[in-house]
Design a protein around this motif. Structure first.
Motif, PDB file in Angstrom:
ATOM      1  N   PHE A 138       0.831  -1.210   0.000  1.00 30.57           N
ATOM      2  CA  PHE A 138       0.000   0.000   0.000  1.00 30.57           C
ATOM      3  C   PHE A 138       0.862   1.255   0.000  1.00 30.57           C
ATOM      4  CE2 PHE A 138      -2.088   3.366   2.421  1.00 30.57           C
ATOM      5  CZ  PHE A 138      -3.232   3.558   1.658  1.00 30.57           C
ATOM      6  N   PHE A 139       1.866   1.283   0.872  1.00 27.01           N
ATOM      7  CA  PHE A 139       2.755   2.448   0.931  1.00 27.01           C
ATOM      8  C   PHE A 139       3.481   2.655  -0.403  1.00 27.01           C
ATOM      9  CE2 PHE A 139       3.512   2.277   5.823  1.00 27.01           C
ATOM     10  CZ  PHE A 139       2.304   2.931   6.011  1.00 27.01           C
ATOM     11  N   LEU A 140       4.078   1.596  -0.924  1.00 28.98           N
ATOM     12  CA  LEU A 140       4.892   1.718  -2.125  1.00 28.98           C
ATOM     13  C   LEU A 140       4.068   2.128  -3.348  1.00 28.98           C
ATOM     14  CD1 LEU A 140       7.216  -1.401  -1.718  1.00 28.98           C
ATOM     15  CD2 LEU A 140       7.807   0.989  -1.299  1.00 28.98           C
ATOM     16  N   LEU A 141       2.809   1.695  -3.400  1.00 29.58           N
ATOM     17  CA  LEU A 141       1.975   1.984  -4.565  1.00 29.58           C
ATOM     18  C   LEU A 141       1.181   3.278  -4.434  1.00 29.58           C
ATOM     19  CD1 LEU A 141       0.557  -1.563  -5.451  1.00 29.58           C
ATOM     20  CD2 LEU A 141       2.419  -0.324  -6.560  1.00 29.58           C
ATOM     21  N   THR A 142       1.185   3.896  -3.265  1.00 24.65           N
ATOM     22  CA  THR A 142       0.358   5.086  -3.051  1.00 24.65           C
ATOM     23  C   THR A 142       0.548   6.166  -4.125  1.00 24.65           C
ATOM     24  OG1 THR A 142       0.044   4.782  -0.678  1.00 24.65           O
ATOM     25  CG2 THR A 142      -0.068   7.034  -1.481  1.00 24.65           C
ATOM     26  N   PRO A 143       1.773   6.523  -4.503  1.00 23.23           N
ATOM     27  CA  PRO A 143       1.916   7.599  -5.509  1.00 23.23           C
ATOM     28  C   PRO A 143       1.472   7.191  -6.903  1.00 23.23           C
ATOM     29  CG  PRO A 143       3.964   7.254  -4.267  1.00 23.23           C
ATOM     30  CD  PRO A 143       3.082   6.080  -4.014  1.00 23.23           C
ATOM     31  N   TYR A 144       1.263   5.879  -7.148  1.00 24.59           N
ATOM     32  CA  TYR A 144       1.005   5.406  -8.506  1.00 24.59           C
ATOM     33  C   TYR A 144      -0.349   4.698  -8.644  1.00 24.59           C
ATOM     34  CZ  TYR A 144       5.925   6.091  -7.767  1.00 24.59           C
ATOM     35  OH  TYR A 144       7.117   6.626  -7.382  1.00 24.59           O
ATOM     36  N   SER A 145      -1.071   4.567  -7.548  1.00 19.48           N
ATOM     37  CA  SER A 145      -2.401   3.968  -7.562  1.00 19.48           C
ATOM     38  C   SER A 145      -3.434   5.076  -7.397  1.00 19.48           C
ATOM     39  CB  SER A 145      -2.545   2.959  -6.417  1.00 19.48           C
ATOM     40  OG  SER A 145      -2.558   3.633  -5.170  1.00 19.48           O
ATOM     41  N   LYS A 146      -4.704   4.707  -7.345  1.00 20.92           N
ATOM     42  CA  LYS A 146      -5.741   5.716  -7.201  1.00 20.92           C
ATOM     43  C   LYS A 146      -5.704   6.381  -5.824  1.00 20.92           C
ATOM     44  CE  LYS A 146     -10.491   6.828  -8.215  1.00 20.92           C
ATOM     45  NZ  LYS A 146     -11.864   6.375  -8.476  1.00 20.92           N
ATOM     46  N   MET A 147      -4.925   5.830  -4.894  1.00 21.11           N
ATOM     47  CA  MET A 147      -4.792   6.475  -3.583  1.00 21.11           C
ATOM     48  C   MET A 147      -4.335   7.911  -3.732  1.00 21.11           C
ATOM     49  SD  MET A 147      -5.145   6.186  -0.355  1.00 21.11           S
ATOM     50  CE  MET A 147      -4.660   7.062   1.129  1.00 21.11           C
ATOM     51  N   VAL A 148      -3.559   8.188  -4.789  1.00 22.91           N
ATOM     52  CA  VAL A 148      -3.027   9.533  -4.972  1.00 22.91           C
ATOM     53  C   VAL A 148      -4.135  10.535  -5.280  1.00 22.91           C
ATOM     54  CG1 VAL A 148      -2.581   9.553  -7.470  1.00 22.91           C
ATOM     55  CG2 VAL A 148      -0.979  10.685  -5.920  1.00 22.91           C
TER      56      VAL A 148
END
Length: 368
Positions: free
Chosen positions: A341-351
């Motif tokens: 979750f942390f690693l993908l935050t800037p590149y997933s819809k979390m951003v």
């Protein structure tokens, strides 16, 4: 294959950024002439404040849109009308393009949006396997989870995994702010943006009965409630981790913590909200019309929602299994999910949460 309305030639399945921006601009200009949907959300009042729309204006409007879809179902110019208005889709595609364009490093942005489920599963399983193997380095002391993986090891892994994505998000937001013409931020602008975000006002569809995400003739607040559950669940989980950090370092109170401790009083309801809200959003995504969003990114969006739910659910399962033989199996899975979750935050819809908040701040500036 769809046709390009300007040339009547086959359009690419992955249109270029300028094509997406131009199509969104075309539709926004028609909406600005019509103005039937002025009360639906913040996008339409923002449109009426301008006559011409630069690329940065399109980026701002795209990130201000919450994709509630009420405007589409109310519009008289959707297909088969020659104007072929589908503003939710046009803004969703322009919005996703902006996230990829502002992502840093840029080459990491596209893959998750298009192969999100595979990437998330591979990362969770791979990282969980590494955490499972790391159990061979069992610490000499420690209680609870720290008897399986040392506190030092967890801090060494998760500190950069938390800080580096924040740096990547900051770089992207800085580029966004420059493109949309952002000005110095005042406390009044921040307050207005945070109030709108806390209420998720723009998911109300401009009326108390909600928006039309699931079905064109059905007004509902269900999507808004699920979003609020996820948002507040995530914030409670973050507050739980923060309170545990303070208790460990400031008050010399290391984990494990009891049921009525602050980390548990925050984390358990936070995990429940995150899990149930995420599952609810996943169900809604299966009911909504894909062509009113960015169809090519549907899988990545679903992967993000399921990752949220799995992160919350695995944390709850781990706590429920405390003191049992299941902990050495569940702990690597949960840590793998959190790290993914942390690693993908800037590149997933979390951003989208960061960019949408920035868009609300910019909108507050433009109103004043």
């Amino acid at each position: 294959m769809p046709l390009d309305h300007a040339t009547q030639t086959p359009a690419s399945d992955t249109p270029a950024a300028d094509t997406l921006t131009d199509e969104a601009r075309r539709q926004i200009e028609i909406c600005n002439a019509c103005r039937y949907c002025e009360g639906y959300c913040s996008v339409f009042p923002a449109i009426t404040r301008q006559r011409a729309f630069a690329d940065g204006d399109i980026t701002q409007l795209a990130n201000l849109c919450h994709n509630c879809r009420g405007c589409y179902y109310a519009c008289q110019y959707t297909e088969p009308h020659e104007f072929a208005i589908n503003l939710p889709k046009a803004l969703a595609e322009a919005r996703a393009e902006s996230w990829e364009r502002f992502a840093w490093p840029g080459f990491l942005a596209g893959p998750f949006h298009r192969s999100g489920v595979a990437i998330a599963v591979a990362l969770i399983v791979g990282l969980a396997a590494l955490f499972w193997a790391a159990q061979a380095l069992k610490p000499d002391g420690g209680e609870g989870f720290y008897a399986i993986l040392s506190h030092t090891m967890m801090i060494t892994i998760f500190t950069p995994a938390f800080l580096l994505p924040l740096l990547a998000i900051f770089v992207g937001l800085r580029a966004y702010w420059k493109e949309v013409g952002g000005e110095p931020v005042s406390l009044a602008h921040l307050k207005a943006a945070f109030v709108d975000a806390a209420k998720l006002k723009n998911l109300s569809g401009g009326a108390a009965e909600g928006c039309n995400f699931e079905k064109g003739d059905r007004f509902t607040n269900v999507r808004r409630w699920h979003h609020q559950a996820v948002m507040y669940g995530f914030l409670l989980c973050f507050a739980s981790t923060g309170s545990a950090t303070l208790m460990h370092y400031l008050f010399d109170m290391p984990a494990p913590y009891g049921l009525f401790s602050l980390p548990k009083l925050l984390g358990i309801p936070g995990g429940l909200l995150l899990t149930l809200g995420g599952l609810g959003m996943a169900v809604l995504k299966t009911r909504g019309e894909k062509d009113l969003g960015a169809p090519a990114l549907w899988g990545g969006e679903m992967a993000f929602v399921l990752l949220l739910s799995f992160t919350g659910g695995s944390g709850l399962a781990l706590y429920a299994a405390t003191g049992t033989a299941a902990v050495p199996v569940l702990l690597p899975l949960h840590l793998g999910a959190v790290l993914t979750f942390f690693l993908l935050t800037p590149y997933s819809k979390m951003v989208h949460g960061f960019f949408r908040l920035a868009a609300l701040v910019r909108d507050a500036q433009q109103k004043s």
